[in-house]
Design a protein around this motif. Structure first.
Motif, mmCIF file in Angstrom:
data_model
loop_
_atom_site.group_PDB
_atom_site.id
_atom_site.type_symbol
_atom_site.label_atom_id
_atom_site.label_comp_id
_atom_site.label_asym_id
_atom_site.label_seq_id
_atom_site.Cartn_x
_atom_site.Cartn_y
_atom_site.Cartn_z
ATOM 1 N N ALA A 356 32.239 -5.922 -12.860
ATOM 2 C CA ALA A 356 31.517 -4.802 -12.249
ATOM 3 C C ALA A 356 31.387 -3.678 -13.267
ATOM 4 O O ALA A 356 32.261 -3.487 -14.113
ATOM 5 N N ILE A 357 30.264 -2.987 -13.201
ATOM 6 C CA ILE A 357 30.077 -1.787 -14.022
ATOM 7 C C ILE A 357 29.890 -0.614 -13.074
ATOM 8 O O ILE A 357 29.220 -0.749 -12.046
ATOM 9 N N ALA A 358 30.459 0.535 -13.431
ATOM 10 C CA ALA A 358 30.227 1.756 -12.664
ATOM 11 C C ALA A 358 29.811 2.877 -13.605
ATOM 12 O O ALA A 358 30.256 2.933 -14.753
ATOM 13 N N ILE A 379 31.522 5.673 -17.950
ATOM 14 C CA ILE A 379 31.144 4.294 -17.650
ATOM 15 C C ILE A 379 32.425 3.468 -17.582
ATOM 16 O O ILE A 379 33.271 3.565 -18.470
ATOM 17 N N ALA A 380 32.550 2.674 -16.518
ATOM 18 C CA ALA A 380 33.722 1.796 -16.429
ATOM 19 C C ALA A 380 33.266 0.355 -16.257
ATOM 20 O O ALA A 380 32.270 0.091 -15.585
ATOM 21 N N VAL A 381 33.982 -0.552 -16.889
ATOM 22 C CA VAL A 381 33.737 -1.982 -16.696
ATOM 23 C C VAL A 381 35.015 -2.604 -16.161
ATOM 24 O O VAL A 381 36.085 -2.461 -16.764
ATOM 25 N N ALA A 382 34.905 -3.258 -15.007
ATOM 26 C CA ALA A 382 36.040 -3.984 -14.435
ATOM 27 C C ALA A 382 35.771 -5.475 -14.569
ATOM 28 O O ALA A 382 34.644 -5.927 -14.357
ATOM 29 N N GLY A 386 40.962 -6.750 -16.304
ATOM 30 C CA GLY A 386 41.285 -5.361 -16.002
ATOM 31 C C GLY A 386 40.101 -4.423 -16.063
ATOM 32 O O GLY A 386 38.967 -4.863 -16.236
ATOM 33 N N VAL A 387 40.380 -3.114 -15.903
ATOM 34 C CA VAL A 387 39.302 -2.128 -15.859
ATOM 35 C C VAL A 387 39.521 -1.101 -16.974
ATOM 36 O O VAL A 387 40.653 -0.768 -17.305
ATOM 37 N N LYS A 388 38.398 -0.648 -17.578
ATOM 38 C CA LYS A 388 38.514 0.353 -18.634
ATOM 39 C C LYS A 388 37.286 1.259 -18.587
ATOM 40 O O LYS A 388 36.168 0.792 -18.445
#
Lengths: 428, 428
Positions: A356-358, A379-382, A386-388
């Motif tokens: 997922a991208i947010a 911007i976050a990529v899960a 994990g998520v970063k």
């Protein structure tokens, strides 16, 4: 030396002259001609005036004239009549074109008898020209030859013109003029601006001229394409080898910035990567407002890996749909790393995707603060690992901030999927 | 009749010809000229070649030539030398300009002694021209007159050219030519193609010429702009009244197709309508894949009425997020009126909005069937007054189907908000 084949673009339309429409057709055609080894030497824009069009046609000096515009069925479209006058011919009904135009309308749910006279006029074409079928609209392309020159008339609607150029005009020009072959290789990069990139590539670029290679920087929001070109001359294989050698050096210099070659877009690369892994994607967008989802779904077949997404413009959506605790929004503000990470995790969980991208940020023009200026985007990529989240500050208008943030977001996912080292790592 | 003042744009630069840069300068200048009542009659692009530039200068027919580009300090910038050749003059040092260029560098933190020779060449200007100070860069504007014609040379950097035009060139042109004023009015329509629209407006259009009004059709995906233009003549008020009268007739002929005037986009109109009502919007997109949300959020300040949306690409998302019963999907298929309606109602309820739009369709290129061909899109609008779906079949590539469906969807909402009768009602 091989004789140079020259071309001129003649774009017709008052709307171009008075600046209501920017003439992107001439630029597109110029680029395509260059790829074919044909040299664009002049681009002209004239209005919807018989006198001006006649004058332009009479003063052509190039081998090829690509004419666009003025082929609609309305009164201000006079290109066809003017071409008849210039080539001393007249309009005749073309049964094949008529059938296609009628078919086009019929497929849209109208009976043949309902097809309007105005559309039937699209089947009236100059006697003696070669008709080039336009599969995307009702205005046909027309190919004329006179005194060794080729005149091609096409509609001004960009995608119709582009379709005609690709399927009809360019192959015919190639066959007719056999222009010198140019070998091109385009390497697509993202993550560094044109100026810094040019600085980093300076030494390598200085040596290209000696090898007969021309390098062009083709920037677009968030990306720079690097196009290497070289005349093939007698030995095509050798020219390709020289280009390949330099491309390999380029890969060695900026491995972390290159994401594809040729026409393969970032969203294509991401889609292909997900397909190969058999994994899926979901999106949670705030400041990009659906544009990221639009990019992902612009790829035919994207439903194979794209499950869907949430556009959370109001904070309430962030909280309810994505399970963001309200105290987190209050503590960090909606534009923050923790919120971006929770958005990505939330949509990943809700839509049961692998990735997922947010995005959450301030696209502007309003809403900026000294601490979080316009253009600030988290911007976050899960993913399975994990998520970063990471922060970018993107320059330009609202539209540009959105586009640049979307490119950066896709690139973050690409690097995670492909396990590419972060930017700067390869920089010694 | 007032004598028309004509102008030509001559843009110099290989990067424009080969399509590396789109020529936005010509469009900008054309727009500004039109507003001044000066008629742009030709726009030309030539490469950085003395021969080509000389030839272009020698064949000018307009009263005014606006030349851009080729004024940088590097070797491939040859405009100044070519102008000297054309006007039989030579470069002389301009002390005032030199001082300004040196000052510019100094303000950027360099000492006067560090100013490069290349920049000092920017102070070398053709004898006999009027120098137009460029406050934003080192390349001065130049004004020449010869045989009653005015030649203006400006840098190609858009904001430098625009500054020179606004502060120097346009005021001087106004004083020099006292051009007639042209009144423009642009009416934006959607819901009917150019051909059918032209047919419907035929009688009205036929009478426009007699009133000195020119009508132009400017189509873009899903929309047609109608531009009325007329010379103001001696009496500007009267000309405006004539245009207003015809515009009013136009409103009477196609009331249900007109959504705005000038630069106001459909998404602006919808946003303004929602703001005025104090109501909110949510979106559920399938085939438009986020593009509709992107359009809505492209409007600055859209967070005032746009809550958010769901992109439901997989059927599972339709069922879970939007509460679509799985038997409904099985019975009707995902591309159907009932599913579109349930999507709209589902997202409206989930995000607690006043209005919701849903789209579900086949954007292509794959996925079409004889019953539901590519381009088939169901659009539903749910609002305080209930939910209603309607089907469209949109032509063109995947991208065009998406764009046209999004425009149709926004327009459905606009009509509901504005309580406009359905298309066809006003027809006869």
């Amino acid at each position: 030396m091989v004789r140079e084949v020259t071309a001129e673009c003649l774009c017709i339309g008052d709307e171009l002259l008075i600046g209501q429409t920017i003439n992107s057709n001439a630029a597109w055609m110029g680029q395509e001609l260059g790829l074919e080894g044909i040299r664009p030497v002049l681009a002209r824009v004239v209005g919807d005036s018989e006198e001006r069009i006649m004058e332009a046609l009479a003063t052509v000096q190039a081998d090829i004239v690509l004419i666009t515009g003025g082929l609609g069925p309305t009164k201000d479209d006079i290109t066809k009549h003017t071409l008849c006058k210039f080539f001393h011919t007249e309009l005749v009904r073309n049964a094949e074109v008529e059938e296609r135009v009628v078919g086009l309308w019929t497929r849209m749910g109208r009976g043949a008898d309902q097809v309007k006279d105005a559309d039937r006029t699209q089947a009236m074409l100059p006697a003696g020209c070669t008709v080039l079928p336009n599969l995307l609209g009702t205005a046909s392309g027309m190919w004329f030859e006179k005194d060794g020159r080729v005149y091609v008339s096409m509609p001004g609607v960009p995608y119709e013109m582009q379709g005609l150029m690709r399927h009809e005009v360019l192959p015919r020009l190639r066959a007719r003029f056999q222009p010198p072959v140019i070998i091109h290789r385009t390497v697509n990069t993202t993550g560094m601006g044109e100026t810094m990139l040019a600085e980093r590539l300076e030494h390598w670029e200085n040596d290209l001229g000696g090898r007969g290679i021309h390098l062009a920087y083709l920037p677009s929001p968030g990306q720079v394409k690097l196009r290497l070109s070289k005349y093939a001359g007698e030995d095509r294989k050798k020219a390709e080898a020289v280009i390949a050698e330099e491309a390999e050096k380029l890969y060695g210099l900026i491995p972390e910035l290159i994401f594809s070659e040729g026409g393969q877009q970032l969203e294509d690369v991401v889609g292909q990567g997900l397909k190969e892994l058999g994994q899926t994607l979901a999106l949670a967008e705030s400041c990009t407002g659906g544009y990221l989802s639009h990019l992902v779904t612009s790829v035919p077949g994207s439903s194979a890996y794209y499950i869907g997404g949430v556009v959370s413009y109001a904070n309430a959506v962030k909280m309810e749909e994505l399970g963001i605790p309200s105290d987190m929004l209050e503590l960090n503000g909606a534009v923050s790393g923790p919120v971006a990470e929770r958005m990505a995790e939330g949509v990943k969980k809700a839509l049961k995707s692998d990735w997922a991208i947010a995005t959450t940020g301030i696209a502007g023009p309003g809403g900026g603060t000294p601490e979080k200026p316009v253009g600030t985007v988290w911007i976050a990529v899960a993913g399975p690992d994990g998520v970063k989240a990471s922060k970018g500050v993107f320059m330009g208008t609202r539209d540009l901030v959105i586009r640049r943030a979307a490119v950066a977001a896709l690139n973050m996912l690409r690097r995670r999927i492909q396990k590419v080292p972060a930017i700067g790592k390869a920089d010694k």
